[in-house]
Design an enzyme around this catalytic site. Structure first.
Site, PDB file in Angstrom:
ATOM      1  N   ASN A   7       0.870  -1.183   0.000  1.00 55.25           N
ATOM      2  CA  ASN A   7       0.000   0.000   0.000  1.00 55.25           C
ATOM      3  C   ASN A   7       0.903   1.228   0.000  1.00 55.25           C
ATOM      4  OD1 ASN A   7      -1.771   2.070   0.490  1.00 55.25           O
ATOM      5  ND2 ASN A   7      -2.377   1.379   2.545  1.00 55.25           N
ATOM      6  N   TRP A   8       0.939   1.898  -1.144  1.00 58.73           N
ATOM      7  CA  TRP A   8       1.864   3.045  -1.281  1.00 58.73           C
ATOM      8  C   TRP A   8       1.287   4.330  -0.697  1.00 58.73           C
ATOM      9  CZ3 TRP A   8       3.728   2.294  -7.093  1.00 58.73           C
ATOM     10  CH2 TRP A   8       4.457   1.099  -7.172  1.00 58.73           C
ATOM     11  N   LYS A   9       0.033   4.275  -0.265  1.00 51.26           N
ATOM     12  CA  LYS A   9      -0.630   5.440   0.343  1.00 51.26           C
ATOM     13  C   LYS A   9      -0.452   6.665  -0.560  1.00 51.26           C
ATOM     14  CE  LYS A   9      -0.112   3.142   4.725  1.00 51.26           C
ATOM     15  NZ  LYS A   9      -0.018   3.218   6.177  1.00 51.26           N
ATOM     16  N   HIS A  97      -9.491   1.298   4.826  1.00 52.51           N
ATOM     17  CA  HIS A  97      -8.200   1.452   5.502  1.00 52.51           C
ATOM     18  C   HIS A  97      -8.364   2.391   6.698  1.00 52.51           C
ATOM     19  CE1 HIS A  97      -4.066   2.451   6.367  1.00 52.51           C
ATOM     20  NE2 HIS A  97      -3.740   1.336   5.735  1.00 52.51           N
ATOM     21  N   GLU A 169      -5.255  -4.996  10.639  1.00 51.56           N
ATOM     22  CA  GLU A 169      -4.210  -4.010  10.904  1.00 51.56           C
ATOM     23  C   GLU A 169      -4.536  -3.284  12.215  1.00 51.56           C
ATOM     24  OE1 GLU A 169      -2.172  -2.545   7.029  1.00 51.56           O
ATOM     25  OE2 GLU A 169      -4.048  -1.461   7.205  1.00 51.56           O
ATOM     26  N   GLY A 175       2.656   2.255  10.884  1.00 50.19           N
ATOM     27  CA  GLY A 175       3.673   3.301  10.804  1.00 50.19           C
ATOM     28  C   GLY A 175       4.543   3.429  12.041  1.00 50.19           C
ATOM     29  N   GLY A 237       3.019  -1.182   4.379  1.00 53.59           N
ATOM     30  CA  GLY A 237       3.082   0.252   4.074  1.00 53.59           C
ATOM     31  C   GLY A 237       4.504   0.683   3.785  1.00 53.59           C
TER      32      GLY A 237
HETATM   33  P1  13P Z   1       3.148   0.220   7.793  1.00 52.90           P
HETATM   34  O1  13P Z   1       3.620  -1.067   7.167  1.00 52.90           O
HETATM   35  O2  13P Z   1       3.950   1.412   7.330  1.00 52.90           O
HETATM   36  O3  13P Z   1       3.028   0.128   9.272  1.00 52.90           O
HETATM   37  O4  13P Z   1       1.674   0.485   7.215  1.00 52.90           O
HETATM   38  C1  13P Z   1       0.765  -0.536   7.254  1.00 52.90           C
HETATM   39  C2  13P Z   1      -0.426  -0.139   6.472  1.00 52.90           C
HETATM   40  O5  13P Z   1      -1.155   0.764   6.816  1.00 52.90           O
HETATM   41  C3  13P Z   1      -0.688  -0.878   5.227  1.00 52.90           C
HETATM   42  O6  13P Z   1      -1.968  -0.619   4.760  1.00 52.90           O
END
Ligand code: 13P
Length: 259
Positions: A7-9, A97, A169, A175, A237
């Site tokens: 997930n590149w956000k 999400h 999650e 994060g 992420g």
């Molecule tokens: P991180 O891997 O950066 O903790 O993020 C997880 C996430 O939100 C994936 O959708």
């Protein structure tokens, strides 16, 4: 089958997205062609879907979107339909999400409508669920997640080979760089599966649902998660933005399938 989903956000612009996609495809192309028990999916932002789709098309790397809207067409400013995502080459799409729940007030009812729209257009929904730290500390972890799963799946009927991925999650972990213990994640996966078994026949849950873990997953901790049979992959992420790291995670997922 194990899933590794990046997930590149909102982290990359279009040219950065293209470069990262090309690099992941290059690193995984030879491996992925032989290791078909691992599905690698990249989820760029909407604006990069067309170009990333050109890069992933015909390769062992699939593409997903980060969100959709539940109607196919109409006066819905700023939204994008599952139908259009399909035309752009998406096979998967995240819904619910935690960042959308937190910053855009996305509700379980909205998630449910999005799941139905995605299934209608032949995409695989990746439904994100998970508790906040406050909910966890006040003993509501399980009830929150059960309710998220129940409402997201309300009225959903899987026809043919339709699939759904549920990504657990824990919101407070995202994060943070500190993942939960695999045993704790596995416990939640079992809870999600037993919730699904109340809604669907056991064989459908077994064959058509996969539950995966997300939250500070990286190449150091992934093997520990995937050693748990119930954890069928990871939604990644930060580590998905580093091509070598992400390709290493795909390798680890492939090894976990063999074991
Ligand atoms: P991180 O891997 O950066 O903790 O993020 C997880 C996430 O939100 C994936 O959708």
């Amino acid at each position: 089958m194990k899933y590794l989903i990046g997930n590149w956000k909102m982290q990359l612009n279009e040219s950065e997205s293209e470069a990262l996609a090309a690099e992941v495809v290059r690193l995984w192309a030879a491996q992925g062609a032989t290791k078909t028990d691992v599905t690698v999916v990249l989820c760029p932002s909407h604006m990069a879907l067309e170009e990333v789709g050109k890069i992933t098309r015909g390769t062992p790397v699939a593409m997903g979107a980060q969100d959709t809207f539940w109607e196919d067409k109409g006066a819905f400013t700023g939204e994008i339909s599952a139908k259009t995502l399909k035309e752009l080459g998406c096979e998967y799409c995240l819904v619910g999400h935690s960042e959308r729940r937190q910053f855009l007030a996305e509700t379980d009812e909205m998630v449910n409508k999005k799941v139905q729209a995605l299934l209608r257009h032949g995409l695989v929904p990746i439904v994100c669920v998970g508790e906040t730290l406050d909910e966890r500390n006040s003993g509501r972890r399980d009830s929150v997640v059960i309710s998220q799963v129940r409402v997201a799946m309300n009225g959903v009927r899987l026809v043919g080979a339709q699939r759904v991925i549920i990504a657990y999650e824990p919101r407070w972990v995202i994060g943070s760089g500190n993942a939960v213990a695999p045993e704790s994640a596995a416990e939640m996966h079992h809870l999600i599966i037993s919730t699904l078994q109340e809604l669907f026949a056991a064989d459908i849950v077994d064959r058509q649902f996969s539950v995966i873990y997300g939250g500070a997953a990286d190449s150091k901790n992934l093997a520990g998660f995937l050693a748990m049979d119930v954890i069928r992959g990871s939604l990644v992420g930060g580590a998905a933005l580093k091509p070598l790291e992400f390709a290493a995670m795909a390798e680890i997922a492939a090894d976990a399938v063999i074991k």
